[in-house]
Design a protein around this motif. Sequence first.
Motif, PDB file in Angstrom:
ATOM      1  N   GLU A   6      12.404   4.324  -8.434  1.00 13.59           N
ATOM      2  CA  GLU A   6      11.706   3.180  -7.267  1.00 13.59           C
ATOM      3  C   GLU A   6      12.785   3.099  -6.117  1.00 13.59           C
ATOM      4  O   GLU A   6      14.022   3.474  -6.328  1.00 13.59           O
ATOM      5  CB  GLU A   6      11.432   1.956  -7.868  1.00 13.59           C
TER       6      GLU A   6
ATOM      7  N   SER B   7       0.960  -2.503  -4.582  1.00 16.11           N
ATOM      8  CA  SER B   7       0.546  -2.519  -5.971  1.00 16.11           C
ATOM      9  C   SER B   7       1.365  -3.540  -6.877  1.00 16.11           C
ATOM     10  O   SER B   7       0.773  -4.095  -7.854  1.00 16.11           O
ATOM     11  CB  SER B   7       0.901  -0.932  -6.403  1.00 16.11           C
ATOM     12  N   LYS B   8       2.726  -3.637  -6.534  1.00 21.01           N
ATOM     13  CA  LYS B   8       3.482  -4.452  -7.133  1.00 21.01           C
ATOM     14  C   LYS B   8       3.084  -5.964  -7.146  1.00 21.01           C
ATOM     15  O   LYS B   8       2.726  -6.697  -8.297  1.00 21.01           O
ATOM     16  CB  LYS B   8       4.964  -4.476  -6.671  1.00 21.01           C
TER      17      LYS B   8
ATOM     18  N   ILE C 225      -0.195  -6.909  -6.601  1.00 23.73           N
ATOM     19  CA  ILE C 225      -1.496  -6.780  -7.427  1.00 23.73           C
ATOM     20  C   ILE C 225      -1.182  -6.855  -8.931  1.00 23.73           C
ATOM     21  O   ILE C 225      -1.720  -7.774  -9.608  1.00 23.73           O
ATOM     22  CB  ILE C 225      -2.235  -5.514  -7.006  1.00 23.73           C
TER      23      ILE C 225
ATOM     24  N   PRO D  48       1.681   7.741  -4.676  1.00 26.98           N
ATOM     25  CA  PRO D  48       2.014   6.435  -3.939  1.00 26.98           C
ATOM     26  C   PRO D  48       3.439   6.433  -3.626  1.00 26.98           C
ATOM     27  O   PRO D  48       4.378   6.624  -4.866  1.00 26.98           O
ATOM     28  CB  PRO D  48       1.511   5.380  -4.949  1.00 26.98           C
ATOM     29  N   GLY D  49       3.944   6.147  -2.593  1.00 29.51           N
ATOM     30  CA  GLY D  49       5.471   6.083  -2.203  1.00 29.51           C
ATOM     31  C   GLY D  49       5.972   7.457  -1.190  1.00 29.51           C
ATOM     32  O   GLY D  49       6.887   7.167  -0.568  1.00 29.51           O
TER      33      GLY D  49
ATOM     34  N   GLU E 124      -0.248   1.707 -14.429  1.00 31.82           N
ATOM     35  CA  GLU E 124       0.348   0.276 -13.971  1.00 31.82           C
ATOM     36  C   GLU E 124      -0.862  -0.763 -14.662  1.00 31.82           C
ATOM     37  O   GLU E 124      -2.025  -0.495 -15.015  1.00 31.82           O
ATOM     38  CB  GLU E 124       0.038   0.186 -12.444  1.00 31.82           C
TER      39      GLU E 124
ATOM     40  N   LYS F 151       3.431   0.578  -2.334  1.00 30.55           N
ATOM     41  CA  LYS F 151       3.888   0.425  -3.534  1.00 30.55           C
ATOM     42  C   LYS F 151       4.289  -1.123  -3.673  1.00 30.55           C
ATOM     43  O   LYS F 151       4.307  -1.910  -4.771  1.00 30.55           O
ATOM     44  CB  LYS F 151       5.306   1.332  -3.875  1.00 30.55           C
TER      45      LYS F 151
ATOM     46  N   LYS G  47      -2.671  -2.738 -13.453  1.00 27.68           N
ATOM     47  CA  LYS G  47      -3.789  -3.080 -12.720  1.00 27.68           C
ATOM     48  C   LYS G  47      -4.767  -2.075 -13.435  1.00 27.68           C
ATOM     49  O   LYS G  47      -6.127  -2.417 -13.441  1.00 27.68           O
ATOM     50  CB  LYS G  47      -3.950  -2.960 -11.227  1.00 27.68           C
TER      51      LYS G  47
END
Lengths: 552, 552
Positions: free
Chosen positions: A43, B342-343, B345, A335-336, A392, B339, A394
Amino acid sequence: MSKSKKKLRVIPLGGLGEIGKNITVFEYDEDIIIVDCGVAFPEDEMMGIDLVLPDLTYLRNKKDKIRGIVLTHGHEDHIGALPYVLRDFNVPVYGTKLTLGLLKTKLEEHRMLSDTTLEVVQLGQTIELGVFQVEFIHSCHSIADAAALAIHTPVGIVLHTSDFKVDYTPIEGASINLARFAELGKKGVLLLMCDSTNAEREGYTLSERIVGETFEKIFVNIQGRIIVATFASNIHRVQQIINVAVNFNRKIAISGRSMVNVVNVALELGYLSAPEGTFIDINDINSYPFEKLMIITTGSQGEPMAALSRMASATHRQVEIVPGDLVVISATPIPGNEKMVSKTINNLFQKGAKVIYESLADIHVSGHACQEELKLIHSLVKPRFFMPVHGEYKHLIHHGLLAEQLGMPTKDIFIMDTGNILELDSSQAKLAGNAPSGKVFVDGLGVGDVGNIVLRDRKLLSQDGMVIIIITIDKETGTALTNPDIISRGFIYVRESEELIAEIRAITKSGLAECQGKDWSTIKNHVKKSLGDYLYTKTKRKPMILPIIMEV
Amino acid sequence: MSKSKKKLRVIPLGGLGEIGKNITVFEYDEDIIIVDCGVAFPEDEMMGIDLVLPDLTYLRNKKDKIRGIVLTHGHEDHIGALPYVLRDFNVPVYGTKLTLGLLKTKLEEHRMLSDTTLEVVQLGQTIELGVFQVEFIHSCHSIADAAALAIHTPVGIVLHTSDFKVDYTPIEGASINLARFAELGKKGVLLLMCDSTNAEREGYTLSERIVGETFEKIFVNIQGRIIVATFASNIHRVQQIINVAVNFNRKIAISGRSMVNVVNVALELGYLSAPEGTFIDINDINSYPFEKLMIITTGSQGEPMAALSRMASATHRQVEIVPGDLVVISATPIPGNEKMVSKTINNLFQKGAKVIYESLADIHVSGHACQEELKLIHSLVKPRFFMPVHGEYKHLIHHGLLAEQLGMPTKDIFIMDTGNILELDSSQAKLAGNAPSGKVFVDGLGVGDVGNIVLRDRKLLSQDGMVIIIITIDKETGTALTNPDIISRGFIYVRESEELIAEIRAITKSGLAECQGKDWSTIKNHVKKSLGDYLYTKTKRKPMILPIIMEV
């Protein structure tokens, strides 16, 4: 203890509540098997880190129980941690031919191939590992030779889909073996563990074949070179690119280390095919006219060091982008990576290339099942218990809701986190505490030698840099001898800030005067505090302050 | 020089080939006007930077010519740089009521309000600034009171759309004044400068009204609290949330500094309305039952310090997320923020909230025109020349292609970069060199005191940390006195690396021996090189190495 009282423990040590480093431990009495063993990518806040491995502390004292590692497919997030993990756990590894072929290349790079036992398993075959019988079921994913696993245990069948989609018109071989899923469902499946990546997406994932059709349409009237970037491991995508190139009478050159590796392995093992003379060396591309050339390359994620990014920034050794080139990015940004991909696209346009990417055409499809496919699997398998995996939080939540909509009682659905332990017998399942779990960082050659303190310092240094104050103290008298020396990096242009430096000196000196006779740690803390306060008031920045005391 | 020989220069000093910091200079003879003056947000590699301002070196020696700054709307990327820029260029600022209302709040925070001349302009009004007449045309965007500009110059009309969409059913007031665009087109427009943000997207952008309809559907049977996060400046969105709350008999609390600021300004100026008693203080939310509460909050981009992120991470002072809460994120992640969103969420789900976000429902629409809207504008305006603005290079390119498809000759389309100068007379346009342009970094209280060297050091420090070597040398003999001291941060756990530290000492000492009698800079370079090589071989890391020599 009678055998019937024994429990099956299912422990995801990675991959739940996160993307990547997929690994699950199945433990029954004296036997353990491990399914997959992947890496995650760092990350943003994991500065300088190259890779993230799962923490396998739970297995440390159970080495003797481990009967083998079973791989579902050859993606990095499923096999990438093996060169590190096999150093500690030298157990046999089982997987399909392509999966092990890709793993071999990795192990060779780490000079570990000769120490590892690799056992090729056919799709459809069942292997015996202690009390477990592991059945490899033909599946479909964005890599060839992918397997779902039916793990036959003393308490019942666990069906682990791993990553999959339902592609009725795959590029090579059969479709996912839905009939076997149905058979197992009829027999009775105790636990379903199912891919949640696309659990938020309605409908169906399109067939891989669509992408080939788009290529045919796009490439038909192109006069210039064609450069296609995609994921190296997506063999079926690469095969389609090869097919179109052959149709349009173009030679193919390969660029990018991982693309070269994968294409070589896949050609050797028969997972890719092309007529004799299709491939040319990337160094020879200038011997062919542009309209006879296709280049397949890495870099679809805009990774700064990958071949496509080097072409875009004019640092690629063999390929210089010129007006008339057509570049196709056959991938979606993970994503990212969105901004890196955009940067590559902008650079390519600026060099005069035409660039086609996801927002403009159907040049990529996902490798993961959407909601309608997930419903199909649940309906065929009809499991007693359900654990959504691979996603994740979600994604897991939405996969859980989907199962509820299909009539599954909420209490039978286990939304778990990495490290949670699920314990099952033939009729019950319950959470039973936590195994140690977490992230082990690979940084350069170091594995696990960078932890939170090092990362916290990197973060601090990256935000506001540092200021070093060197203080010389007379050993006899305890008084400061000269003006403190000030060195800063990443904080401010020191040459343009003479006033600030003079003030730092003055504050340090007055601090030293106040602390005369005190111990060094008191002096250091005092200097840190008073300078920190001053610099924050003056600049609203918080550089790391490092007082160094020299006694002479 | 006769007046007819004079040229109009149009110079985008920001906003082309990038997202943000929109600003354009219009210069004719002795008169300059500036349109917009925005900030950009830092890219990942701009570590520790808070904001990015445009470089206005080009205007330094032309202060006397500047007749004013004209604002098209109140978004940060159009007004955010003013508190900094007005320090150097104290000229009158013109804009619509809401735009200046939002600017006022910013200037107050910077204690600059009393020094600045702000002139409110009505939509439809024309102001005279030197040789320029600037006409404010009613437009539609994701903020109220947005204007397009017709700039009447001695060589012809420049039509600058600024950010816009064509919304036939806007929430408040009239739609974009297409009739005026058509009139100007008939009269003859020399240059069209048009928003390119969505030039890659087919079709039409949906009306803002759609979002209100979605809210009505989603909120109808909700028993718990409803928390909606959106962009503070999207007044029409906020009005729709208020309307739904009032319909469903819920009180509204506001959270997040920018949301509080904007709602206050908009209520005061009449851009938002709500029945008496609709709003309650965020500190009083516990006096109302959950089903009677709506919270409007910042944080739709997952910004770590914004209110919604604090709720998600349980650090919000007034709002604790509980099962039954419904959280709606009414926004799309801006590229680069995926990101973080998303975190947020995932954290909200983990606290038991139900979360609705873009991939699940129509709860956001763009503020920018898609291809069919752009075609409409081009067809009405029929400009002689065209400069796509407001976008990365790929957006500008696609907007250029769109104009070509509509029949415009390629040579009349200017795909420009920030800093390029376009020179026009009444019949010709051509590129005429470059103005100095670039990025000025705001870091804490410093503006422009952090440049590439400081950023390069921050980047280096963030990757592999640093190692400080303190060497004490005898003034008389030039020999090293004691063992060198080693301090490291962000590199490796020193306590666990005694062997490494010992080796660093040994290498330093042997280096010192080799360099005996040489000057300090030679010694330092030698230590840096030999230690750098050693550490790279040993760890594959490249920490910053700082040798410090103390002579005693």
